[in-house]
Design an enzyme around this catalytic site. Structure first.
Site, short mmCIF file in Angstrom:
data_model
loop_
_atom_site.label_atom_id
_atom_site.label_comp_id
_atom_site.label_asym_id
_atom_site.label_seq_id
_atom_site.Cartn_x
_atom_site.Cartn_y
_atom_site.Cartn_z
N ARG A 1 3.75 1.84 10.97
CA ARG A 1 4.09 2.47 9.51
C ARG A 1 5.25 2.67 9.47
O ARG A 1 6.01 2.69 9.17
CB ARG A 1 3.18 3.61 8.79
N ASN B 1 -4.29 -2.14 2.69
CA ASN B 1 -3.08 -2.71 2.23
C ASN B 1 -2.30 -3.33 3.22
O ASN B 1 -2.55 -3.71 4.20
CB ASN B 1 -2.14 -1.38 2.15
N CYS C 1 -7.96 0.03 -6.02
CA CYS C 1 -6.41 0.48 -5.10
C CYS C 1 -7.14 1.70 -6.24
O CYS C 1 -7.59 1.71 -6.76
CB CYS C 1 -5.43 -0.32 -5.14
N HIS D 1 -0.07 -3.31 -6.35
CA HIS D 1 1.65 -2.43 -6.68
C HIS D 1 2.42 -2.93 -6.91
O HIS D 1 3.45 -2.81 -7.30
CB HIS D 1 1.56 -2.25 -4.87
N TYR E 1 4.97 2.12 -7.78
CA TYR E 1 5.17 0.64 -7.44
C TYR E 1 6.81 0.23 -7.96
O TYR E 1 7.26 -0.54 -6.59
CB TYR E 1 4.63 0.41 -6.28
#
Length: 421
Positions: free
Chosen positions: A90, A144, A164, A194, A244
C-alpha cells in the site's frame, strides 16, 4: 451458523467481532472462523475476539486457523478482507504514482490498479475453494478495489456480493444532522464503488420525503468540511458526492498535498503496530478507541445487516451493495458492477429503480467502468500492454506518456506478485 473471515488477522477484525457480539439477535453466529496466513497476528486478534464475545455474553465460539480449506468448510458465508502485499505494498501504491503527477491512492488511479492486479487472482483462488467446500455459501467482498474484485467474482460465476462502508457512514452522518434514527434515513445512492453520489436523502424508505435540499441548506458547511470540498460545489451539484470524488474534482490540489505529507499507508502502519500491541493485552476485552481512526466506520453494522439478509435473517430489506447492473443504469453494460440501493434477501440483491442520472455523473461512471473492464482484463490475463491500456483509460491518468511511465513503475514495484512479469 458458521461465518468465516478470510484476512481474520486484520486489525479491522475486532470492529467486525464487536458487531457480531452486539447484534447477535440479528445475526446469531454459532461459529466464527478467522483465517490468516500470519500466525502471530491471528493469535493476537483471535484472543481479543474471544474476550469480546465473552464480555458481551455471546455463546458462539471463535476459531483461528491458517488452513483456508478447513476454515471455509461448511461456512454459510465467507467474508473477504485481505490485503495482498500488506501495508508495504500500500505504501508503494500511494507513492510511485506521484512521480508522474498522478494521485497515489490504494483504490483508485494507478495505485488502485496495482492493488487490483495483485488481488484478483488471489481472491478467485479463494472463491474456487469456497465453492468446492460449499457451493451455496455467500462470498461477501470487502476487499478493495471492491468494484473490480466483485466483478471478477461475479464474472467467474461465484455467489458473491460487494460491500463498502461509505454509504452507511453517510447515512449515520445525515441521521445525526437530522436528529432522526439512522434506520429512518434512506439514501438515493448511485454510482460505482468509490465513485458515488447521494442524489436524495429520504425519510422512512425509498418512497419517503426527500430532505436533501433542506439538509444541504442547513448543514452544507459541515458536510462540505467532512468531504474536504467547497460548499459552493455541493450547492452547484445539488448532491453529496462521496469523499473519493475529491480525487477527481480536486486532483491537482490533492497531488500537491500528498507530495508534502506522510502517506496514509505510513500512518496506518504505525497505527496497526500500536493496535496489535493493545490486542496482546489479556485485560482488553473491547475494541479500543484507536480503532476508529483506522477507518472502516460502521463496517460491522453494514456486514451484520447484509449477511443476515442473505442468510434469511432479519437484516434490513434495502441496503447499498455492489452488484451487477443488469439494466439498472442503462448507460452502462449489464455486466458492470454498480453500487446502488438494492432489495436484499436469500436470493441475492435486486437493485431498486434509479431515476435518470445527470450526464455530469453518468459520463464519469461510464469512463471509470471502461477502465474497470480493462483493469479486470489485465488482472486476469496479465501483460504490459493490458496494464498500459487500463491506465490510459483511467480519467486520473489519461495521457500516454504518463501511462507508459506508470506501467513500468507499477510492474517494477509489483513484479513478485505477477506470474506473467
Amino acid at each position: 451458523m458458521k461465518l468465516t473471515v478470510v484476512g481474520g488477522g486484520s486489525t479491522y477484525t475486532p470492529e467486525l467481532v464487536d458487531g457480531f457480539a452486539r447484534l447477535r439477535d440479528t445475526l446469531p453466529v454459532e461459529e466464527l472462523v478467522l483465517v490468516d496466513p500470519d500466525a502471530t497476528r491471528l493469535e493476537l486478534v483471535g484472543g481479543l475476539a474471544r474476550r469480546i464475545f465473552a464480555r458481551q455474553g455471546h455463546p458462539g465460539r471463535v476459531v483461528t486457523t491458517s488452513d483456508l480449506d478447513a476454515g471455509v468448510e461448511d461456512a454459510d458465508a465467507v467474508l473477504l478482507q485481505l490485503r495482498v502485499g500488506g501495508q508495504a505494498a500500500r505504501e508503494r501504491d500511494e507513492t510511485w504514482p506521484l512521480e508522474c503527477g498522478c494521485i497515489g491512492q490504494e483504490t483508485t488511479g494507478a495505485g488502485g490498479l496495482a492493488k487490483a492486479l495483485r488481488t484478483v487472482p488471489v481472491v478467485l483462488d479463494i472463491a474456487e475453494r469456497v465453492r468446492r467446500a460449499n457451493p451455496r455459501a455467500w462470498i461477501v467482498d470487502f476487499t478493495n478495489p471492491v468494484g473490480i474484485v466483485t466483478r471478477a467474482l461475479l464474472q467467474g460465476g461465484y455467489r458473491a456480493i460487494g460491500l463498502c462502508n461509505v454509504a452507511i457512514g453517510l447515512q449515520r452522518k445525515f441521521a445525526a444532522l437530522l436528529g432522526t434514527p439512522a434506520g429512518q434515513v434512506h439514501l438515493d445512492h448511485v454510482g460505482l464503488n468509490h465513485l458515488t453520489w447521494e442524489t436524495g436523502v429520504r425519510l422512512g424508505g425509498p418512497e419517503g420525503e426527500d430532505v436533501l435540499p433542506s439538509l444541504l441548506a442547513k448543514h452544507g458547511d459541515a458536510i462540505a468540511a467532512d468531504l474536504r470540498l467547497p460548499r459552493r460545489l455541493l450547492d452547484r451539484l445539488g448532491v453529496v458526492p462521496s469523499y473519493y470524488l475529491r480525487y477527481f474534482y480536486a486532483h491537482d490540489e490533492v497531488v500537491g498535498e500528498l507530495r508534502t505529507k506522510p502517506s496514509r499507508a505510513a500512518e496506518v502502519a504505525a497505527m496497526e503496530r500500536e493496535l496489535l500491541e493493545m490486542y496482546g493485552d489479556p485485560s482488553l476485552d473491547e475494541k479500543p478507541a484507536l480503532l476508529a481512526k483506522r477507518g472502516g466506520a460502521f463496517y460491522s453494522e453494514a456486514a451484520v445487516d447484509l449477511v443476515a439478509a442473505l442468510l434469511g435473517g432479519s437484516g434490513s430489506p434495502y441496503q447499498v451493495v455492489n452488484t451487477l447492473n443488469r439494466g439498472t443504469l442503462p448507460f452502462l453494460p449489464d455486466d458492470a458492477v454498480i453500487e446502488v440501493q438494492s432489495a436484499v434477501g436469500p436470493g441475492g440483491p435486486v437493485p431498486l429503480p434509479v431515476p435518470a442520472v445527470d450526464p455530469l455523473f453518468a459520463g464519469l461512471m461510464a469512463n471509470v467502468t471502461a477502465y474497470e473492464d480493462l483493469a479486470l482484463d489485465a488482472a486476469l490475463r496479465g501483460g504490459r500492454d493490458r496494464v498500459f491500456r487500463a491506465l490510459l483509460a483511467h480519467p486520473l491518468v489519461g495521457q500516454y506518456d504518463s501511462a507508459d511511465t506508470l506501467t513500468d513503475l507499477l510492474i517494477a514495484h509489483n513484479r513478485e506478485h505477477f506470474a506473467w512479469a
